[in-house]
Design a protein around this motif. Sequence first.
Motif, PDB file in Angstrom:
ATOM      1  N   ASP A   1       0.848  -1.194  -0.130  1.00  0.00           N
ATOM      2  CA  ASP A   1      -0.108  -0.070   0.064  1.00  0.00           C
ATOM      3  C   ASP A   1       0.735   1.177  -0.120  1.00  0.00           C
ATOM      4  OD1 ASP A   1      -2.037  -1.662   0.091  1.00  0.00           O
ATOM      5  OD2 ASP A   1      -2.514  -1.728   2.290  1.00  0.00           O
ATOM      6  N   GLY A   2       2.179   1.024   0.297  1.00  0.00           N
ATOM      7  CA  GLY A   2       3.179   2.204   0.330  1.00  0.00           C
ATOM      8  C   GLY A   2       4.009   2.519  -0.804  1.00  0.00           C
ATOM      9  N   SER A   3       4.980   1.719  -0.698  1.00  0.00           N
ATOM     10  CA  SER A   3       5.992   1.998  -1.673  1.00  0.00           C
ATOM     11  C   SER A   3       5.848   1.152  -2.984  1.00  0.00           C
ATOM     12  CB  SER A   3       7.575   1.900  -0.960  1.00  0.00           C
ATOM     13  OG  SER A   3       7.561   0.562  -0.618  1.00  0.00           O
ATOM     14  N   ALA A   4       5.090   0.225  -2.824  1.00  0.00           N
ATOM     15  CA  ALA A   4       5.173  -0.893  -3.995  1.00  0.00           C
ATOM     16  C   ALA A   4       4.267  -0.399  -4.979  1.00  0.00           C
ATOM     17  CB  ALA A   4       4.850  -2.272  -3.312  1.00  0.00           C
ATOM     18  N   ALA A   5       4.299  -0.644  -6.189  1.00  0.00           N
ATOM     19  CA  ALA A   5       3.337  -0.466  -7.280  1.00  0.00           C
ATOM     20  C   ALA A   5       2.890  -1.873  -7.809  1.00  0.00           C
ATOM     21  CB  ALA A   5       4.140   0.247  -8.328  1.00  0.00           C
ATOM     22  N   GLU A   6       1.520  -1.991  -8.136  1.00  0.00           N
ATOM     23  CA  GLU A   6       0.709  -3.134  -8.497  1.00  0.00           C
ATOM     24  C   GLU A   6       0.487  -2.779 -10.001  1.00  0.00           C
ATOM     25  OE1 GLU A   6      -3.296  -5.442  -7.615  1.00  0.00           O
ATOM     26  OE2 GLU A   6      -2.179  -4.256  -5.841  1.00  0.00           O
ATOM     27  N   VAL A   7       0.782  -3.826 -10.905  1.00  0.00           N
ATOM     28  CA  VAL A   7       0.611  -3.785 -12.346  1.00  0.00           C
ATOM     29  C   VAL A   7      -0.198  -4.771 -12.726  1.00  0.00           C
ATOM     30  CG1 VAL A   7       1.677  -3.520 -14.549  1.00  0.00           C
ATOM     31  CG2 VAL A   7       2.856  -2.452 -12.567  1.00  0.00           C
ATOM     32  N   GLU A   8      -1.392  -4.930 -13.376  1.00  0.00           N
ATOM     33  CA  GLU A   8      -1.997  -6.090 -14.014  1.00  0.00           C
ATOM     34  C   GLU A   8      -1.466  -6.183 -15.323  1.00  0.00           C
ATOM     35  OE1 GLU A   8      -6.453  -7.638 -14.688  1.00  0.00           O
ATOM     36  OE2 GLU A   8      -6.162  -5.353 -14.970  1.00  0.00           O
ATOM     37  N   LEU A   9      -0.654  -7.398 -15.475  1.00  0.00           N
ATOM     38  CA  LEU A   9      -0.059  -7.768 -16.560  1.00  0.00           C
ATOM     39  C   LEU A   9      -1.053  -8.694 -17.568  1.00  0.00           C
ATOM     40  CD1 LEU A   9       2.998  -9.814 -14.985  1.00  0.00           C
ATOM     41  CD2 LEU A   9       2.867  -7.310 -15.922  1.00  0.00           C
ATOM     42  N   ALA A  10      -2.098  -9.163 -17.057  1.00  0.00           N
ATOM     43  CA  ALA A  10      -3.189  -9.790 -18.019  1.00  0.00           C
ATOM     44  C   ALA A  10      -4.281 -10.170 -16.991  1.00  0.00           C
ATOM     45  CB  ALA A  10      -2.610 -10.981 -18.756  1.00  0.00           C
ATOM     46  N   PRO A  11      -5.438 -10.533 -17.380  1.00  0.00           N
ATOM     47  CA  PRO A  11      -6.640 -10.988 -16.342  1.00  0.00           C
ATOM     48  C   PRO A  11      -6.084 -12.207 -15.444  1.00  0.00           C
ATOM     49  CG  PRO A  11      -7.754 -10.721 -18.456  1.00  0.00           C
ATOM     50  CD  PRO A  11      -6.037 -10.369 -18.777  1.00  0.00           C
ATOM     51  N   GLY A  12      -5.818 -12.136 -14.388  1.00  0.00           N
ATOM     52  CA  GLY A  12      -5.341 -12.908 -13.373  1.00  0.00           C
ATOM     53  C   GLY A  12      -3.761 -12.982 -13.262  1.00  0.00           C
ATOM     54  N   ALA A  13      -2.923 -12.201 -13.897  1.00  0.00           N
ATOM     55  CA  ALA A  13      -1.757 -12.096 -13.508  1.00  0.00           C
ATOM     56  C   ALA A  13      -1.488 -10.525 -13.294  1.00  0.00           C
ATOM     57  CB  ALA A  13      -0.854 -12.506 -14.748  1.00  0.00           C
ATOM     58  N   ARG A  14      -0.752 -10.566 -12.055  1.00  0.00           N
ATOM     59  CA  ARG A  14      -0.280  -9.081 -11.467  1.00  0.00           C
ATOM     60  C   ARG A  14       1.174  -9.257 -11.206  1.00  0.00           C
ATOM     61  NH1 ARG A  14      -5.279  -6.781  -8.129  1.00  0.00           N
ATOM     62  NH2 ARG A  14      -6.709  -7.110  -9.504  1.00  0.00           N
ATOM     63  N   LEU A  15       2.043  -8.085 -11.599  1.00  0.00           N
ATOM     64  CA  LEU A  15       3.220  -7.761 -10.836  1.00  0.00           C
ATOM     65  C   LEU A  15       3.105  -6.740  -9.519  1.00  0.00           C
ATOM     66  CD1 LEU A  15       6.245  -7.528 -11.015  1.00  0.00           C
ATOM     67  CD2 LEU A  15       6.006  -5.740 -13.131  1.00  0.00           C
ATOM     68  N   LEU A  16       3.633  -7.241  -8.645  1.00  0.00           N
ATOM     69  CA  LEU A  16       3.764  -6.424  -7.300  1.00  0.00           C
ATOM     70  C   LEU A  16       5.147  -6.182  -7.068  1.00  0.00           C
ATOM     71  CD1 LEU A  16       1.448  -8.821  -5.079  1.00  0.00           C
ATOM     72  CD2 LEU A  16       0.836  -6.932  -6.708  1.00  0.00           C
ATOM     73  N   ARG A  17       5.413  -4.846  -7.448  1.00  0.00           N
ATOM     74  CA  ARG A  17       6.766  -4.282  -7.223  1.00  0.00           C
ATOM     75  C   ARG A  17       7.118  -4.211  -5.930  1.00  0.00           C
ATOM     76  NH1 ARG A  17       9.608  -4.605 -11.886  1.00  0.00           N
ATOM     77  NH2 ARG A  17       8.570  -3.537 -13.859  1.00  0.00           N
ATOM     78  N   ARG A  18       8.213  -4.490  -5.596  1.00  0.00           N
ATOM     79  CA  ARG A  18       8.932  -4.493  -3.973  1.00  0.00           C
ATOM     80  C   ARG A  18       8.081  -5.052  -3.242  1.00  0.00           C
ATOM     81  NH1 ARG A  18       9.290  -0.013  -6.942  1.00  0.00           N
ATOM     82  NH2 ARG A  18       7.516   1.072  -5.940  1.00  0.00           N
ATOM     83  N   PHE A  19       7.211  -6.292  -3.284  1.00  0.00           N
ATOM     84  CA  PHE A  19       6.279  -6.653  -2.287  1.00  0.00           C
ATOM     85  C   PHE A  19       7.179  -7.534  -1.421  1.00  0.00           C
ATOM     86  CE2 PHE A  19       3.031  -9.126  -0.634  1.00  0.00           C
ATOM     87  CZ  PHE A  19       1.699  -8.319  -0.511  1.00  0.00           C
ATOM     88  N   ALA A  20       7.921  -8.083  -1.920  1.00  0.00           N
ATOM     89  CA  ALA A  20       8.990  -9.138  -1.096  1.00  0.00           C
ATOM     90  C   ALA A  20      10.169  -8.282  -0.592  1.00  0.00           C
ATOM     91  CB  ALA A  20       9.645 -10.138  -1.724  1.00  0.00           C
ATOM     92  N   ALA A  21      10.161  -6.871  -0.467  1.00  0.00           N
ATOM     93  CA  ALA A  21      11.289  -6.225   0.185  1.00  0.00           C
ATOM     94  C   ALA A  21      11.458  -6.742   1.585  1.00  0.00           C
ATOM     95  CB  ALA A  21      10.928  -4.790   0.307  1.00  0.00           C
ATOM     96  N   PRO A  22      10.230  -6.969   2.430  1.00  0.00           N
ATOM     97  CA  PRO A  22      10.859  -7.398   3.790  1.00  0.00           C
ATOM     98  C   PRO A  22      11.535  -8.683   3.929  1.00  0.00           C
ATOM     99  CG  PRO A  22       8.446  -6.845   3.632  1.00  0.00           C
ATOM    100  CD  PRO A  22       9.067  -6.777   2.168  1.00  0.00           C
TER     101      PRO A  22
END
Length: 217
Positions: free
Chosen positions: A11-32
């Motif tokens: 919800d903060g520093s990461a960006a969420e990108v829909e690549l296709a229906p059912g497929a998403r890229l979650l930028r920096r989501f695994a930073a922890p």
Amino acid sequence: MTLDLFHAVADGSAAEVELAPGARLLRRFAAPLAPDAAATLASIVATAPLRHMRTPGGRALSAAMTNCGRLGWISDARGYRYEPTDPLTGLPWPALPTPWLDLAHAAAACAGFPGFTPDACLINRYAPGAGMTLHQDRNERDLSAPVVSISLGLPAVFLLGGILRGDRAQRIRVAHGDVVVWGGPARLRFHGVAPIAAGDHAAVGPWRYNLTLRAAG
């Protein structure tokens, strides 16, 4: 480590990108995971060493692989499948680390797939020049569950194709801490990794690691 931490990143520093229906890229989501990535990987590899598996046709895969979780994916002359023990050591695969389970659960929920509980994690280590040709993940028993793919280390170009092998693939740059989730209508899309460029990452050295979490059994 809690789900709230992962959601805070999303919800903060990461960006969420829909690549296709059912497929998403979650930028920096695994930073922890980043601070403990090298130590956790080293602990797993000490029990289940990385190795270059071979396809049923005898070709060595360019990425070195191992597994953790209740089941591990293997490839050899008998075909592609999941097994509860490591054929190299005869021992059960190392346990799937709780922070990885928590992150996969949170990432899947963020991408629209709540309740995801993986029991297998395939670990790929890519050296410069190594890649993965377009393929489908279809050896899992429950294809209604998504796939969660976590990138650590050197950047890569993730290839996301279509349902047919000949469909044109998107080229998506993924970096340390990025997560790709695909399921539902995207579950059987072909996907792969372009050859990795040389470099050195502060967290894991001259490698790109990919953690692919699945509900296999």
